[in-house]
Design a protein around this motif. Structure first.
Motif, PDB file in Angstrom:
ATOM      1  N   GLY A 155      -8.492   4.976 -12.624  1.00 31.26           N
ATOM      2  CA  GLY A 155      -7.695   5.554 -13.051  1.00 31.26           C
ATOM      3  C   GLY A 155      -8.496   6.403 -14.428  1.00 31.26           C
ATOM      4  N   VAL A 156      -7.833   7.517 -15.009  1.00 31.81           N
ATOM      5  CA  VAL A 156      -8.443   7.938 -16.103  1.00 31.81           C
ATOM      6  C   VAL A 156      -8.435   6.813 -17.235  1.00 31.81           C
ATOM      7  N   GLY A 157      -7.520   6.055 -17.448  1.00 37.95           N
ATOM      8  CA  GLY A 157      -7.317   5.355 -18.539  1.00 37.95           C
ATOM      9  C   GLY A 157      -8.228   3.884 -18.402  1.00 37.95           C
ATOM     10  N   ALA A 158      -8.691   3.619 -17.122  1.00 42.17           N
ATOM     11  CA  ALA A 158      -9.286   1.989 -16.702  1.00 42.17           C
ATOM     12  C   ALA A 158     -10.493   1.943 -17.620  1.00 42.17           C
ATOM     13  N   SER A 159     -10.753   0.572 -17.622  1.00 37.56           N
ATOM     14  CA  SER A 159     -11.887   0.106 -18.441  1.00 37.56           C
ATOM     15  C   SER A 159     -13.148  -0.191 -17.548  1.00 37.56           C
ATOM     16  N   ASP A 160     -14.279  -0.278 -18.204  1.00 37.50           N
ATOM     17  CA  ASP A 160     -15.462  -0.820 -17.327  1.00 37.50           C
ATOM     18  C   ASP A 160     -15.153  -2.106 -17.034  1.00 37.50           C
ATOM     19  N   GLU A 161     -14.527  -2.938 -17.732  1.00 39.24           N
ATOM     20  CA  GLU A 161     -14.326  -4.422 -17.207  1.00 39.24           C
ATOM     21  C   GLU A 161     -13.512  -4.401 -16.044  1.00 39.24           C
ATOM     22  N   GLU A 162     -12.628  -3.482 -15.807  1.00 42.49           N
ATOM     23  CA  GLU A 162     -11.736  -3.595 -14.722  1.00 42.49           C
ATOM     24  C   GLU A 162     -12.543  -3.015 -13.548  1.00 42.49           C
ATOM     25  N   ILE A 163     -13.255  -2.367 -13.651  1.00 40.20           N
ATOM     26  CA  ILE A 163     -14.374  -1.546 -12.529  1.00 40.20           C
ATOM     27  C   ILE A 163     -15.223  -2.847 -12.212  1.00 40.20           C
ATOM     28  N   PRO A 205       0.993  -1.183   0.024  1.00 41.56           N
ATOM     29  CA  PRO A 205      -0.087  -0.069  -0.057  1.00 41.56           C
ATOM     30  C   PRO A 205       0.910   1.242   0.067  1.00 41.56           C
ATOM     31  N   CYS A 206       1.064   1.844  -1.285  1.00 41.54           N
ATOM     32  CA  CYS A 206       1.971   3.122  -1.268  1.00 41.54           C
ATOM     33  C   CYS A 206       1.302   3.906  -2.684  1.00 41.54           C
ATOM     34  N   GLY A 207       1.447   5.146  -2.396  1.00 44.35           N
ATOM     35  CA  GLY A 207       0.835   6.021  -3.542  1.00 44.35           C
ATOM     36  C   GLY A 207       1.635   5.798  -4.872  1.00 44.35           C
ATOM     37  N   SER A 208       2.795   5.450  -4.654  1.00 46.70           N
ATOM     38  CA  SER A 208       3.604   5.371  -5.992  1.00 46.70           C
ATOM     39  C   SER A 208       2.983   4.128  -6.967  1.00 46.70           C
ATOM     40  N   LYS A 209       2.315   3.117  -6.299  1.00 47.80           N
ATOM     41  CA  LYS A 209       1.890   1.887  -6.855  1.00 47.80           C
ATOM     42  C   LYS A 209       0.723   2.253  -7.784  1.00 47.80           C
ATOM     43  N   LEU A 210      -0.048   3.494  -7.863  1.00 48.44           N
ATOM     44  CA  LEU A 210      -1.086   3.665  -8.702  1.00 48.44           C
ATOM     45  C   LEU A 210      -0.688   3.977  -9.955  1.00 48.44           C
ATOM     46  N   ASN A 211      -1.665   3.796 -10.888  1.00 46.16           N
ATOM     47  CA  ASN A 211      -1.554   3.584 -12.313  1.00 46.16           C
ATOM     48  C   ASN A 211      -2.751   4.285 -13.004  1.00 46.16           C
ATOM     49  N   THR A 212      -2.430   5.098 -13.677  1.00 43.69           N
ATOM     50  CA  THR A 212      -3.428   6.106 -14.379  1.00 43.69           C
ATOM     51  C   THR A 212      -4.361   5.065 -15.232  1.00 43.69           C
ATOM     52  N   ASN A 213      -3.797   4.013 -15.666  1.00 37.26           N
ATOM     53  CA  ASN A 213      -4.540   3.213 -16.683  1.00 37.26           C
ATOM     54  C   ASN A 213      -5.450   1.852 -16.208  1.00 37.26           C
ATOM     55  N   PRO A 264      11.787   4.821 -11.967  1.00 35.60           N
ATOM     56  CA  PRO A 264      10.711   5.755 -11.609  1.00 35.60           C
ATOM     57  C   PRO A 264       9.439   5.167 -11.708  1.00 35.60           C
ATOM     58  N   SER A 265       8.443   5.676 -11.047  1.00 32.95           N
ATOM     59  CA  SER A 265       6.996   5.153 -11.330  1.00 32.95           C
ATOM     60  C   SER A 265       6.669   5.290 -12.662  1.00 32.95           C
ATOM     61  N   THR A 266       7.190   6.165 -13.249  1.00 34.97           N
ATOM     62  CA  THR A 266       6.874   6.568 -14.773  1.00 34.97           C
ATOM     63  C   THR A 266       7.197   5.265 -15.633  1.00 34.97           C
ATOM     64  N   PHE A 267       8.162   4.811 -15.249  1.00 37.93           N
ATOM     65  CA  PHE A 267       8.537   3.561 -16.000  1.00 37.93           C
ATOM     66  C   PHE A 267       8.076   2.386 -15.443  1.00 37.93           C
ATOM     67  N   THR A 268       8.109   2.077 -14.191  1.00 41.78           N
ATOM     68  CA  THR A 268       7.576   0.657 -13.546  1.00 41.78           C
ATOM     69  C   THR A 268       6.065   0.627 -13.841  1.00 41.78           C
ATOM     70  N   LYS A 322       0.269  11.346  -0.862  1.00 42.81           N
ATOM     71  CA  LYS A 322       0.408  11.505  -2.322  1.00 42.81           C
ATOM     72  C   LYS A 322       1.796  11.577  -2.901  1.00 42.81           C
ATOM     73  N   LYS A 323       2.294  10.482  -3.703  1.00 44.23           N
ATOM     74  CA  LYS A 323       3.466  10.366  -4.193  1.00 44.23           C
ATOM     75  C   LYS A 323       3.356  10.195  -5.899  1.00 44.23           C
ATOM     76  N   ASP A 324       4.418  10.666  -6.595  1.00 45.03           N
ATOM     77  CA  ASP A 324       4.503  10.450  -8.064  1.00 45.03           C
ATOM     78  C   ASP A 324       4.128   9.026  -8.438  1.00 45.03           C
ATOM     79  N   TYR A 325       3.200   8.705  -9.450  1.00 44.58           N
ATOM     80  CA  TYR A 325       2.836   7.495 -10.127  1.00 44.58           C
ATOM     81  C   TYR A 325       2.937   7.670 -11.490  1.00 44.58           C
ATOM     82  N   GLN A 326       2.632   6.565 -12.359  1.00 46.60           N
ATOM     83  CA  GLN A 326       2.438   6.586 -13.556  1.00 46.60           C
ATOM     84  C   GLN A 326       1.110   7.392 -14.106  1.00 46.60           C
ATOM     85  N   THR A 327       1.338   8.590 -14.798  1.00 48.03           N
ATOM     86  CA  THR A 327       0.515   9.260 -15.169  1.00 48.03           C
ATOM     87  C   THR A 327       0.526   9.536 -16.755  1.00 48.03           C
TER      88      THR A 327
END
Length: 737
Positions: free
Chosen positions: A539-547, A515-523, A683-687, A582-587
């Protein structure tokens, strides 16, 4: 043949997503069983059809190096007929052995086998579990793995590659002294695939280093000898010097320049050869014998070592066996002049045209999808407990705990004979005893079913698409640790975070992460449970199937979830505080817009020049080669990932290659940011482009993990030896998946 407008084999063509393969036999089509996909006879031609869920189609015509003109012609006709049958919409590819497209290679993540012979010489695709095997496979490739069957002779080996000596019940992975770590890992994966796919898990794997060959290997390989290098004798510098031309046999005849003299070092077998070029200067020719004597002394060989001085044109059979393409004078015009070390200071680098990378279109090809996990099927799951298998309540199917091992039996028979797959799922936090028992129980279950099931071993976090699809629309939920044992569960953490992502096969997996803010992903979608609240973050790019998948995770955790959209997190809630702030994550914006799928390339100069190869199919963190530099293209940004074992030329050349790649993009992309990241400091933008990134993955050598686990396969005697650890040094080197 041309009058067959609609072949009977086309009846089921393209009806289901996945891969279908036919071989040309007697100018007709013969379906290749799914468990033999990826194996091609070099004397044959094949027709392949890949169907996506859309649907869309790719037709591939594959031609072996030794297939006949009639067979290649028949393949072309059938490809045209299949294209017509599917309405003219498919994309067609012509594939030639060793030069296949990246799209084609993406279908076979475990690698491709090239087998000798073909239908014309009586070779037929056979069922698995055949232990009457004796073959040698030369394993090549770092991104796309190809294993070519070669002569079972010591002349086939070289120091720079890995080879698999397949003797049916025993599979030996032989590693040359100069092959890289990543090549060893890939060869190990290929050997494991042979064991699981070809032998249904009924074979022992052994790792053998060059120079440590066992008696059995020596017995089956013809002309056994240590690998001899080839050296050049030259006085070009004013004094007589010996320099290495090639470290390993087999050599090419063109390496022998008529203007030079050479030493072929076979000293470990008590003999060396000195070859005198017909145009070598007088001093070099006179010094041949004395150079040989000095060489023996310098190498510390026995003074009884034989020296054969051989003039050009008088080569002995023993000498010629070290060359793969030797032709005598009446068969050729003579060897051409090569560049030899000692005559030139540096081999000229051949420039790489990065613009050609754009022609390799990435396809999210799914691998091992025998079906879609639906229809008339049966799934049974057991947990490994106290050396035995305990049935799991069907209501818990789909939940896998990192502290457990499981056996999953999948049975299916869509209108034909019932078939079976046994998945052995091994958690990262299970005990050594459970790992041992899981492998033993897998073989025991296989035996009880007559040896017919296919066995697939799965490590937590590496679940194949087909396993993920077995739970009838529910996500596969993977718990970070713990156990499903009754009254045996360790207390779950008060704060838990689950990462939900849908694969390109439309199967969904929920993986528990720290549980860490850097694990989030916009997709993607995340479910966060705290001591006092439950959140579903989209996330902004998430799908309905994931919801939809998140609802199953919420139902398991219990409680009423608060829906949170990215960028609209409630300031007064404990959402961010539960994640450590709040930390940097993949956006990346490209994730939100999904303009194009990301692409991963490896940059390596292991062949002597800097080359770039694309990783075929869906890539994972394990595709990052620690001895290479990798380029990750996420459309609006380029990452250059530097492996800790990469060399200086790769580190300096890769950023230039990345810039050339972007500047030559036919879509017009220019001036994209190129970010260099180093292994261990990503960085989270890569992972974020890798689901469930494991920052500890490289802490343990995969070739050394739990080194005695697979000795148990096959017999109770080996199982006893494993438990009591009375294993030989060789057995302790056995490869583990």
């Amino acid at each position: 043949l041309t009058t067959m407008v609609c072949h009977k084999e086309f009846t089921n063509a393209g009806k289901q997503p996945g891969l279908q393969v036919w071989r040309i036999e007697n100018l007709d089509l013969k379906l290749v069983p799914k468990d033999l996909h990826g194996k091609f006879y070099t004397g044959d031609a094949y027709l392949l059809l890949f169907t996506t869920a859309a649907p869309s189609y790719n037709i591939h015509m594959w031609l072996g190096n030794e297939c006949s003109q009639d067979e290649s012609g028949a393949a072309a006709i059938f490809a045209t007929q299949l294209d017509d049958f599917l309405g003219g919409g498919p994309v067609q590819f012509r594939e030639v052995q060793n030069c296949e497209s990246n799209t084609f290679l993406g279908y076979f993540k475990s690698g491709i086998q090239y087998q000798k012979g073909g239908v014309a010489s009586g070779f037929h695709h056979v069922v698995t579990n055949d232990t009457n095997v004796k073959r040698l496979l030369h394993v090549k490739g770092r991104r796309a793995i190809r294993a070519t069957e070669v002569a079972m002779s010591w002349n086939s080996f070289n120091k720079g590659d890995c080879f698999i000596i397949d003797l049916g019940k025993d599979i030996y992975q032989w590693c040359g002294s100069e092959c890289s770590y990543f090549e060893r890992v890939k060869a190990a994966e290929f050997a494991i695939n042979i064991r699981d796919s070809d032998r249904n898990g009924r074979a022992k794997l052994h790792l053998v280093e060059e120079g440590q060959e066992t008696a059995e290997i020596i017995q089956v390989t013809l002309n056994y000898t240590h690998i001899a290098p080839l050296l050049c004798i030259s006085d070009a510098s004013g004094t007589m010097k010996v320099s290495v031309v090639a470290q390993t046999s087999p050599f090419k005849q063109a390496m022998l320049s008529p203007e030079e003299c050479y030493i072929l070092d076979n000293g470990v077998d008590m003999n060396i050869f000195v070859w005198k070029g017909p145009k070598a200067n007088t001093e070099e020719r006179k010094a041949a014998m004395s150079a040989g004597q000095q060489f023996i002394k310098d190498k510390g060989y026995s003074n009884k070592t034989q020296i054969q001085v051989i003039p050009a044109g008088a080569e002995t059979t023993l000498f010629k066996q070290f060359f793969s393409d030797w032709k005598d004078k009446d068969e050729t015009t003579g060897p051409s002049k090569p560049f030899t070390i000692g005559r030139i200071a540096k081999v000229k680098q051949v420039p790489f045209d990065a613009s050609t990378l754009h022609t390799n279109k990435v396809m999210a090809a799914q691998h091992g999808m025998v079906d879609d996990g639906k229809g008339k099927v049966q799934v049974r799951i057991w947990r490994v407990e106290n050396g035995d298998k305990m049935p799991i309540d069907p209501s818990s199917y789909g939940h896998f705990y990192g502290g457990d091992c499981y056996l999953i039996l999948y049975s299916y028979g869509h209108g034909g004979p019932e078939k079976h797959i046994i998945y052995t799922w091994q958690g990262l936090k299970c005990t050594q005893d459970e790992l041992t028992a899981s492998a033993f129980l897998t073989v025991q279950l296989d035996d009880s079913m007559g040896g017919s099931p296919v066995q697939v071993r799965v490590t937590q976090g590496q679940e194949p698409p087909h396993l993920m699809s077995l739970f009838q629309g529910k996500p596969m939920i993977i718990h970070l640790g713990g156990t499903s044992r009754k009254d045996g569960q360790s207390k779950a953490n008060s704060t838990r975070l689950f990462h939900i992502r849908q694969s390109s096969s439309h199967a969904t997996r929920a993986v528990e992460v720290e549980p860490c803010g850097s694990k989030l992903n916009t997709n993607d979608v995340f479910v966060l449970k705290t001591p006092s609240a439950l959140f579903v973050w989209r996330g902004v790019g998430a799908s309905d199937e994931e919801i939809a998948a998140a609802k199953y995770v919420v139902a398991f955790l219990g409680g009423t979830a608060t829906q949170v959209s990215e960028g609209k997190e409630p300031g007064g809630s404990d959402f961010w505080s539960a994640l450590g702030g709040k930390k940097d994550y993949q956006t990346s914006k490209s994730l939100q817009k999904v303009v194009k799928p990301p692409r991963l390339f490896g940059c390596s100069n292991k062949t002597g020049r800097l080359i770039v190869e694309e990783v075929p199919g869906d890539f994972t963190q394990s595709d990052l080669a620690t001895d290479d530099v990798m380029i990750l293209d996420v459309w609006d940004q380029i990452f250059v990932w530097v492996g800790k074992d990469s060399n200086e030329e790769e580190r300096t050349g890769a950023p230039k290659m990345a810039k050339q790649y972007v500047d030559s993009d036919p879509s017009g992309r220019r001036g994209l940011p190129i970010t260099t990241v180093k292994q261990g400091a990503e960085p989270s933008t890569f992972t974020g482009w890798f689901q469930a990134w494991d920052s500890n993955m490289w802490d343990t050598d995969p070739l050394c993990q739990k080194p005695m686990l697979l000795l148990l396969i096959g017999t109770n005697v080996c199982f006893h030896a494993l438990v009591t650890t009375q294993c030989t040094d060789l057995q302790k080197q056995v490869i583990i998946p």
